[in-house]
Write a protein that holds these residues in place. Structure first.
Motif, PDB file in Angstrom:
ATOM      1  N   TYR A   1       8.113 119.728 -36.754  1.00 48.84           N
ATOM      2  CA  TYR A   1       7.306 119.679 -35.533  1.00 48.84           C
ATOM      3  C   TYR A   1       7.307 121.043 -34.858  1.00 48.84           C
ATOM      4  O   TYR A   1       8.358 121.565 -34.494  1.00 48.84           O
ATOM      5  CB  TYR A   1       7.863 118.641 -34.557  1.00 48.84           C
ATOM      6  CG  TYR A   1       7.603 117.218 -35.008  1.00 48.84           C
ATOM      7  CD1 TYR A   1       6.328 116.661 -34.906  1.00 48.84           C
ATOM      8  CD2 TYR A   1       8.630 116.442 -35.533  1.00 48.84           C
ATOM      9  CE1 TYR A   1       6.083 115.365 -35.316  1.00 48.84           C
ATOM     10  CE2 TYR A   1       8.391 115.142 -35.953  1.00 48.84           C
ATOM     11  CZ  TYR A   1       7.113 114.606 -35.843  1.00 48.84           C
ATOM     12  OH  TYR A   1       6.877 113.329 -36.249  1.00 48.84           O
TER      13      TYR A   1
ATOM     14  N   PRO B   1      11.322 109.809 -37.156  1.00 50.09           N
ATOM     15  CA  PRO B   1      11.106 111.254 -37.003  1.00 50.09           C
ATOM     16  C   PRO B   1      12.121 111.945 -36.086  1.00 50.09           C
ATOM     17  O   PRO B   1      12.166 113.170 -36.037  1.00 50.09           O
ATOM     18  CB  PRO B   1       9.693 111.331 -36.413  1.00 50.09           C
ATOM     19  CG  PRO B   1       9.435 109.994 -35.823  1.00 50.09           C
ATOM     20  CD  PRO B   1      10.220 109.008 -36.619  1.00 50.09           C
TER      21      PRO B   1
ATOM     22  N   ARG C   1       9.310 115.481 -39.677  1.00 49.30           N
ATOM     23  CA  ARG C   1       8.147 114.646 -40.002  1.00 49.30           C
ATOM     24  C   ARG C   1       8.428 113.985 -41.347  1.00 49.30           C
ATOM     25  O   ARG C   1       8.833 114.638 -42.297  1.00 49.30           O
ATOM     26  CB  ARG C   1       6.875 115.500 -40.076  1.00 49.30           C
ATOM     27  CG  ARG C   1       6.616 116.250 -38.775  1.00 49.30           C
ATOM     28  CD  ARG C   1       5.257 116.909 -38.783  1.00 49.30           C
ATOM     29  NE  ARG C   1       4.198 115.916 -38.711  1.00 49.30           N
ATOM     30  CZ  ARG C   1       2.937 116.148 -39.059  1.00 49.30           C
ATOM     31  NH1 ARG C   1       2.587 117.319 -39.541  1.00 49.30           N
ATOM     32  NH2 ARG C   1       2.042 115.193 -38.956  1.00 49.30           N
TER      33      ARG C   1
ATOM     34  N   ASP D   1       2.235 110.026 -38.404  1.00 48.88           N
ATOM     35  CA  ASP D   1       2.309 110.396 -36.987  1.00 48.88           C
ATOM     36  C   ASP D   1       1.206 109.726 -36.173  1.00 48.88           C
ATOM     37  O   ASP D   1       1.422 109.354 -35.021  1.00 48.88           O
ATOM     38  CB  ASP D   1       2.268 111.916 -36.810  1.00 48.88           C
ATOM     39  CG  ASP D   1       3.677 112.504 -36.739  1.00 48.88           C
ATOM     40  OD1 ASP D   1       4.591 111.803 -36.251  1.00 48.88           O
ATOM     41  OD2 ASP D   1       3.865 113.652 -37.175  1.00 48.88           O
TER      42      ASP D   1
END
Ligand code: PHE
Length: 412
Positions: free
Chosen positions: A89, A134, A125, A344
């Protein structure tokens, strides 16, 4: 269009073309599960901190770090897959969410800590299933020895003390050589000193594992541990440790002799150190029998009220509601979409109701060359029963979000 800033722990950060932190991730910062004394993660953390007497315990470092701290300073090559946008991320090109607690090695060594434990939330991720989330928690531990007569004496004495303690214990250890041609000593190190540090590391961790896995219930079975050769860019030699528990080998940590370049960068002269990093969820899932990693985030009293500080108890599932599974198929757009992007979108749309996401079909049209994927999403709340209509609504929301964000063409 992307918002100009993203807000994390009350601070606004500018976004850019690499920003991929979603709002469901941003919400997790500051939850600090590892600092809750009656939460399984806090209980395990406290147990380990008590075990390592005399170590400084650090647990309040912000997850916002530079890629330099997370990767470059630790010797990760420029093309390491962990750096990819699909795996980590990024807040923007200069900042990311740490992917491991090793990101704080240099600054902690630089602060002069010689025996320390650092626990924190880390972000990666990944796919969606019962053991992947996550956000999870790691604990980094390190011990520095002076590379001189007094330091080596301390190392020798403490190694003897630990060896004597383990000699008497009900533990079976499958060991490997401290150093080998495939798991080499660093050129900066004297092989004997490096082997001594590695031996001390192994004994320290065997002793921790005995504390965590021994002595639960009336079992007379020995705790079984095996050491495996490993590779990390920031340690050499390196190892992984597995524990045999309820019929399976579980990998619980990575460790090794710290690269001398790390200590140099931290301005720690004439010293040698070991370090380890372990996953708190993994340990807690097994020790408390917690079947799904999402439960750690539950705010339901039926979960939270089951735990108390200092006690490792068996989780009693309060109920398992029926799953609702739905498939979604689409043609990818020319710019594509990583499977983790899809995950996501799912998390950001439905949150922890997503129990698993599995790609069940992928094919490329022989004539047009277009790529089609089908995912099966399992919707199941931890806390209540979902109706068919609720599942349909959530699934439709996922479909429209993924269409908007990645330009896919939904097939029916
Ligand atoms: N940071 C490593 C990981 O997340 C674990 C590790 C820590 C390995 C310290 C060696 C030394 O996999």
């Amino acid at each position: 269009a992307r918002p100009p800033t993203v807000s994390l722990l009350g601070e606004e950060y500018p976004t850019d073309d690499v920003t991929n932190v979603t709002s469901s991730i941003a919400e997790k910062l500051g939850r600090d599960l590892h600092r809750q004394p009656a939460h399984p993660l806090g209980i395990i953390r406290a147990l380990i901190e008590t075990h390592f007497a005399g170590f400084t315990a650090i647990s309040d470092v912000s997850p916002v770090v530079t890629p330099a701290l997370n990767f470059d300073d630790l010797g990760f090559p420029a093309d390491h897959p962990g750096r990819a946008l699909s795996d980590s991320y990024y807040i923007n090109r200069g900042l990311m969410l740490r992917t491991h607690t090793s990101a704080h090695e240099v600054e902690t060594f630089r602060a002069g800590e010689r025996k320390w434990l650092l626990s924190a939330d880390v972000y990666r991720r990944d796919e969606i299933d019962a053991s992947h989330y996550p956000v999870f928690h790691q604990m980094e531990g390190a011990r520095v020895f002076s590379n001189d007569k007094a330091g080596l004496q301390e190392l020798t004495n403490d190694t003897a003390r630990l060896a004597a303690e383990l000699e008497r214990a009900n533990i079976e250890i499958e060991d490997i050589p401290h150093i080998s041609s495939t798991n080499p000593v660093q050129p900066e190190h004297d092989p004997q000193t490096s082997a001594l540090v590695a031996h001390h590391l192994k004994l320290s961790l065997n002793s921790l594992i005995l504390k965590l896995f021994g002595g639960h219930g009336a079992s007379t079975e020995p705790v079984r541990v095996r050491w495996i050769e490993a590779y990390f860019p920031f340690t050499s030699p390196s190892y992984e440790v597995e524990v045999f528990y309820r019929g399976k080998w579980l990998e619980i940590l990575g460790c090794g002799v710290v690269k001398q370049s790390t200590l140099d960068r931290a301005n720690v002269p004439n010293s040698i150190s070991w370090a380890f990093g372990l996953g708190l969820e993994r340990l807690a899932m097994f020790l408390f029998s917690i079947p799904d990693i999402r439960l750690f985030w539950s705010q339901d009293e039926r979960f939270l009220s089951q735990f108390s500080p200092g006690r490792v108890t068996t989780f009693k599932p309060y109920s398992k509601y029926p799953p609702n599974s739905r498939d979604i198929s689409f043609w990818l757009s020319a710019s594509g979409m990583h499977d983790n992007d899809f995950c996501d979108v799912v998390r950001d749309t439905v949150g922890d109701i997503a129990e698993s996401v599995e790609m069940i079909d992928h094919f490329i049209h022989p004539k047009t060359g277009r790529s089609s994927k089908c995912f099966r999403i399992n919707y199941r709340s931890m806390d209540k029963s979902l109706t068919d209509e609720e599942a349909n609504t959530l699934h439709q929301q996922v479909a429209s979000r993924v269409r908007e964000k990645f330009g896919v063409e939904i097939r029916d």
